[in-house]
Write an enzyme that holds these catalytic residues in place. Structure first.
Site, PDB file in Angstrom:
ATOM      1  CE  LYS A   1      -4.044   1.759   2.703  1.00 23.98           C
ATOM      2  NZ  LYS A   1      -5.022   1.667   3.543  1.00 23.98           N
TER       3      LYS A   1
ATOM      4  CB  SER B   1      -8.059   3.449   3.041  1.00 24.43           C
ATOM      5  OG  SER B   1      -7.157   2.753   3.861  1.00 24.43           O
TER       6      SER B   1
ATOM      7  CB  SER C   1      -8.567   0.673   5.757  1.00 27.47           C
ATOM      8  OG  SER C   1      -9.171   1.881   6.103  1.00 27.47           O
TER       9      SER C   1
END
Length: 472
Positions: A81, A156, A180
């Site tokens: 990420k 996210s 997330s």
């Protein structure tokens, strides 16, 4: 010989590479070909490390050829990420202001997976600073759901979840402050683990202050295609880290064996649950019962209060830590809207007394959950009360912000209490989209959550391939 097919689970890839049945270079090339095929239309990976991934794979193959153990994740392509330090590219946090912020060293979890033989293959997209429950930003643009581009991919960690679900990576490294990892996993039919608070190290703190909610609510964790994938990744990621003062080791000796008992939370705090979501919970319940688990109905203690406290504390801290005056330049357009609308709806705390009293209530709620989980260790419930809504569903004013948050009461309460939770699919819904649930364990109860997850996984219909991949 094993095929290097990019839909293979991570655990199967590592086993085949270690046994010499397939080379790490073949595995990486297959995943790079998949990236070339689907990433232009999905925008899940922001950066692709083709040359470096091939070089890293060659080192794994050399270790195998020399008779050395290349590691538990040998040859497994991993996406990282955009807010986890990897020296191969900038750690942007999905924000233009950090577009050139190349870190000096890898985050501990990146170092651990690389030492275990995993191969970083790309960066996963995310919203600015991970604030939203959708994945979009001004720097890289929007990530699309491979099942239906008119549905959100979640956030996210949306980029990593989509990459895993479509075979661009076999594992994703993300984080979970308010769902997330679990929400994108639910959205795309992947498996996402939110570990216990402190079980997996976060980024190095350095000299920068870290908001208390970020210390207590957010954890790093893996996304995979099977429960065994995330269990394997967790075994590599877990453990104390000198750079993370929140990290710690699990108890050295486990206590008494936990009862194989699951409590079903049908309607969190009496909220309305979509029929397709409820059907997924029913399928998971039946699978657990068929595997010999005792299954009972429960109410999650003080759930609404916990969700309210999570939201108000989070928004109070975000207003301070994401102040454009402190950042030096504004957030992206959608992130700015989200911060304004969510904080207005949440009513951030205005005094130190209110803020302190909110944290004091956390101990009361945690004790109530601990008493429940001493008798019923695992809770089963929805990740979100709704099917995935359209892109930007978490924007549009206070009402939209409230709806997005209410759907996730059970999910954000897990963050508030620091508990482990596993999101996993329960087959296709009647609408053709993935259905799914989450299993919530007691603190440091990842192993019993994995056991329950394997029972669910074995007892529910398997998902097909996302439409972007066509038929197998």
């Amino acid at each position: 010989m094993t095929s290097p097919h990019p839909d293979l689970p991570a655990a199967a890839i590592a086993t085949a590479v270690r046994a010499g049945e397939v080379s790490a270079q073949e595995v990486v090339d297959a995943h790079l070909a998949r990236i070339d095929l689907v990433n232009p239309g999905l925008n899940a990976l922001t950066v692709v490390f083709a040359d470096r991934a091939r070089e890293a794979a060659a080192l794994v193959d050399a270790a195998v050829a020399a008779g050395r153990d290349p590691g538990a994740l040998a040859g497994v392509p991993v996406s990282v990420k955009e807010n986890i330090d990897l020296t191969w590219s900038a750690t942007t946090n999905g924000w233009r202001g950090l577009a050139d912020a190349v870190p000096a060293r890898d985050a501990t979890i990146v170092r651990r997976v690389r030492e275990a033989g995993a191969v970083p293959i790309g960066r996963g997209n995310m919203p600015d600073f991970g604030m939203r429950w959708d994945t979009d930003n001004d720097l890289f643009g929007r990530t699309l759901n491979p099942w239906d581009p008119h549905r959100s991919a979640g956030g996210s960690s949306g980029g990593d979840a989509v990459a895993v679900a479509t075979g661009m990576s076999a594992l994703g490294l993300g984080n979970d402050f308010g769902g997330s990892l679990r929400l994108p996993a639910y959205a795309v039919g992947a498996v996402g683990l939110r570990p216990s608070r402190g079980a997996v190290p976060r980024a190095a703190v350095g000299d920068h202050p870290v908001a208390l909610t970020l210390q207590q609510f957010s954890v790093n964790g893996p996304i995979g295609r099977r429960v065994d994938d995330v269990a394997l990744a967790f075994a590599v990621l877990r453990g104390w880290d000198a750079d993370d003062p929140v990290s710690g080791a699990a108890p050295a000796t486990p206590g008494e064996p936990l009862p194989r008992r699951v409590g079903v939370v049908r309607s969190p705090a009496g909220s309305s649950v979509d029929a397709e979501v409820a059907a997924g919970v029913v399928r998971a319940r039946a699978a657990l019962a068929a595997a010999g688990w005792e299954v009972v109905d429960v109410d999650a203690p003080l759930l609404e209060e916990a969700a309210v406290l999570w939201r108000r504390l989070s928004c109070t801290d975000m207003l301070i830590s994401l102040d454009p005056a402190a950042l030096g330049q504004p957030l992206g357009r959608s992130a700015t809207d989200f911060l304004r609308e969510s904080t207005a709806a949440a009513r951030p705390y205005e005094t130190a007394r209110e803020y302190a009293e909110a944290w004091a209530r956390r101990a009361v709620i945690a004790a109530a959950w601990q008493r429940l989980q001493a008798d019923v260790p695992v809770l089963l419930g929805p990740v979100t009360a709704s099917r995935m809504r359209g892109p930007d569903y978490d924007l549009g004013g206070a009402d939209a912000a409230d709806t997005a948050w209410r759907d996730l009461w059970l999910t954000v309460t897990v963050n508030f209490l620091g508990l482990p939770a596993l999101a996993l699919p329960t087959g296709p819904g009647a609408d053709g989209l993935p259905s799914g649930v989450q299993l919530i364990g007691p603190l440091h109860g990842e192993e019993i959550v994995f056991d329950a997850g394997r029972a669910v996984e074995a007892g529910v219909p398997r998902l097909g391939r996302p439409p972007v991949l066509g038929e197998a």
